[in-house]
Scaffold this motif. Structure first.
Motif, PDB file in Angstrom:
ATOM      1  N   ASP A   1       0.848  -1.188   0.000  1.00 48.18           N
ATOM      2  CA  ASP A   1       0.000   0.000   0.000  1.00 48.18           C
ATOM      3  C   ASP A   1       0.888   1.245   0.000  1.00 48.18           C
ATOM      4  N   PHE A   2       0.357   2.379  -0.387  1.00 43.84           N
ATOM      5  CA  PHE A   2       1.095   3.634  -0.305  1.00 43.84           C
ATOM      6  C   PHE A   2       0.112   4.786  -0.159  1.00 43.84           C
ATOM      7  N   ASP A   3       0.667   5.972   0.209  1.00 44.04           N
ATOM      8  CA  ASP A   3      -0.178   7.144   0.473  1.00 44.04           C
ATOM      9  C   ASP A   3      -1.108   7.433  -0.705  1.00 44.04           C
ATOM     10  N   ALA A   4      -2.216   8.076  -0.402  1.00 45.41           N
ATOM     11  CA  ALA A   4      -3.110   8.525  -1.467  1.00 45.41           C
ATOM     12  C   ALA A   4      -2.372   9.561  -2.304  1.00 45.41           C
ATOM     13  N   VAL A   5      -2.364   9.386  -3.623  1.00 41.19           N
ATOM     14  CA  VAL A   5      -1.707  10.347  -4.515  1.00 41.19           C
ATOM     15  C   VAL A   5      -2.652  10.692  -5.660  1.00 41.19           C
ATOM     16  N   ASP A   6      -2.321  11.816  -6.330  1.00 44.00           N
ATOM     17  CA  ASP A   6      -3.144  12.242  -7.466  1.00 44.00           C
ATOM     18  C   ASP A   6      -2.679  11.611  -8.766  1.00 44.00           C
ATOM     19  N   PHE A   7      -1.454  11.073  -8.723  1.00 44.72           N
ATOM     20  CA  PHE A   7      -0.846  10.629  -9.973  1.00 44.72           C
ATOM     21  C   PHE A   7       0.180   9.529  -9.694  1.00 44.72           C
ATOM     22  N   ILE A   8       0.161   8.484 -10.536  1.00 47.43           N
ATOM     23  CA  ILE A   8       1.100   7.363 -10.359  1.00 47.43           C
ATOM     24  C   ILE A   8       1.948   7.225 -11.627  1.00 47.43           C
ATOM     25  N   ALA A   9       3.262   7.074 -11.441  1.00 48.23           N
ATOM     26  CA  ALA A   9       4.146   6.895 -12.595  1.00 48.23           C
ATOM     27  C   ALA A   9       4.879   5.558 -12.490  1.00 48.23           C
ATOM     28  N   LEU A  10       4.861   4.808 -13.585  1.00 50.51           N
ATOM     29  CA  LEU A  10       5.635   3.569 -13.687  1.00 50.51           C
ATOM     30  C   LEU A  10       6.820   3.882 -14.591  1.00 50.51           C
ATOM     31  N   PRO A  11       8.037   3.821 -14.069  1.00 53.17           N
ATOM     32  CA  PRO A  11       9.187   4.312 -14.822  1.00 53.17           C
ATOM     33  C   PRO A  11       9.767   3.290 -15.804  1.00 53.17           C
ATOM     34  N   GLY A  12      10.710   3.769 -16.598  1.00 56.87           N
ATOM     35  CA  GLY A  12      11.420   2.892 -17.520  1.00 56.87           C
ATOM     36  C   GLY A  12      12.501   2.104 -16.805  1.00 56.87           C
ATOM     37  N   GLY A  13      13.048   1.142 -17.522  1.00 50.86           N
ATOM     38  CA  GLY A  13      14.103   0.315 -16.959  1.00 50.86           C
ATOM     39  C   GLY A  13      13.998  -1.105 -17.478  1.00 50.86           C
ATOM     40  N   PHE A  14      14.592  -1.999 -16.731  1.00 48.46           N
ATOM     41  CA  PHE A  14      14.582  -3.411 -17.119  1.00 48.46           C
ATOM     42  C   PHE A  14      14.219  -4.230 -15.888  1.00 48.46           C
ATOM     43  N   SER A  15      13.007  -3.979 -15.385  1.00 54.69           N
ATOM     44  CA  SER A  15      12.610  -4.572 -14.114  1.00 54.69           C
ATOM     45  C   SER A  15      12.705  -6.092 -14.181  1.00 54.69           C
ATOM     46  N   TYR A  16      13.212  -6.670 -13.106  1.00 51.30           N
ATOM     47  CA  TYR A  16      13.412  -8.125 -13.011  1.00 51.30           C
ATOM     48  C   TYR A  16      14.213  -8.654 -14.201  1.00 51.30           C
ATOM     49  N   GLY A  17      15.102  -7.809 -14.729  1.00 46.40           N
ATOM     50  CA  GLY A  17      15.949  -8.260 -15.832  1.00 46.40           C
ATOM     51  C   GLY A  17      15.180  -8.685 -17.076  1.00 46.40           C
ATOM     52  N   ASP A  18      13.938  -8.191 -17.211  1.00 41.50           N
ATOM     53  CA  ASP A  18      13.101  -8.588 -18.356  1.00 41.50           C
ATOM     54  C   ASP A  18      12.868 -10.102 -18.396  1.00 41.50           C
TER      55      ASP A  18
END
Lengths: 220, 79
Positions: free
Chosen positions: A38-55
């Motif tokens: 869980d995380f604080d209430a926010v107005d906007f969520i961003a999923l960033p670039g990268g190579f999560s879990y090594g693709d």
């Protein structure tokens, strides 16, 4: 405007995203680790670039099933404005929040360069500060950005104005040159190019900035 | 029980890696290869001993994680 940047193991544009959000909105975003439920209430969520879990398995496949994504999916489906860039776009398609899939680039090469895009729909939460048809220069850096969906889905995306950005050159073999799409409700955008890397002249250009100002102007 | 899972791209989905393999085979002098498609092979060791229950469970694993059914098909063998 309060925002959150989701951080996965292997994210590498999370800090660029945080800098862009802070520079444009004046508020430091909350960084949320993928294992959090869980995380604080926010107005906007961003999923960033990268190579999560090594693709591993497929790009974005592991991240889409991580703890934090259960909450992100719930909020995004409930209408919270959500942006996925590059790997973030792959994660959004893997969750099913956006249709289609991002496949290996048609030319098989990793593509890392500035590309020209056209703003196909300037009437979205994410593009309102652009002009319809505006040409912008934004970098891409991906191996799997080749957008695929069946013809019916592609027609639906086009008819409903959900193609937000289109490549003006052949970059990765994406069907109909699609670089970024929104969901039907218009609160979720996924795109392969990196506007967060083009927010001021010192970075080589500022064509990406208006994406963030569009969001801020709408959300306040 | 062992589950062997093949994940393959659906027909009509462009497979640039398969194309590259096809060209490389041609370059090596192997004629007669009309097309190559690349997929994935996954092996699971299961505790489950009932075949039907194992199949149902692996099928759900495929739908939820192992395959992306937007672009991929999967097949399951149990032994």
């Amino acid at each position: 405007m309060k925002s959150a940047v989701i951080v996965f193991p292997g994210s590498n544009c999370d800090r660029d995203m945080a800098v862009a959000l802070e520079k444009v909105t004046g508020v430091k975003p909350t960084m949320v680790w993928h294992q959090d439920h869980d995380f604080d209430a926010v107005d906007f969520i961003a999923l960033p670039g990268g190579f999560s879990y090594g693709d591993y398995l497929r790009c974005g496949a592991m991240s889409a099933r991580s703890n934090v994504m259960t909450e992100v999916v719930k909020r995004a489906a409930g209408g919270v404005p959500t942006l996925g860039i590059c790997n973030g776009f792959q994660v959004l398609t893997e969750t099913g929040l956006l249709p289609g899939a991002l496949m290996r680039n048609a030319g098989l090469h990793f593509v890392c360069k500035d590309v020209k895009l056209s703003v196909e729909n300037a009437d979205t939460l994410f593009t309102a500060d652009y002009m319809e048809g505006e040409e912008i220069l934004v970098p891409v850096a991906h191996h799997d950005g080749n957008y695929f969906a069946d013809d019916d889905t592609l027609d639906e995306l086009e008819d409903e104005g959900r193609v937000a950005f289109r490549y003006l050159m052949d970059v990765n073999g994406s069907q109909r040159g699609i670089a970024g799409i929104t969901n039907a409700r218009g609160n979720i955008l996924g795109m392969m190019p990196h506007p967060e890397r083009m927010i001021e002249p010192a970075l080589g250009g500022s064509h990406g900035r208006k994406l963030f100002t569009s969001i801020m102007n709408r959300l306040g | 029980m062992k589950a062997r899972i093949h994940v393959t791209l659906k027909n009509g989905v462009l497979d640039p890696q398969g194309k590259a393999i096809e060209h490389a085979l041609g370059n090596l002098g192997f004629g007669g290869v009309d097309a190559a498609r690349q997929g994935k092979y996954i092996e699971l060791d299961l505790v489950e001993t009932d075949r039907d229950a194992a199949h149902a469970s692996v099928d759900e694993m495929c739908r939820k994680l192992l395959a992306n059914t937007v672009i991929e098909n999967y097949s399951i063998e149990l032994e």
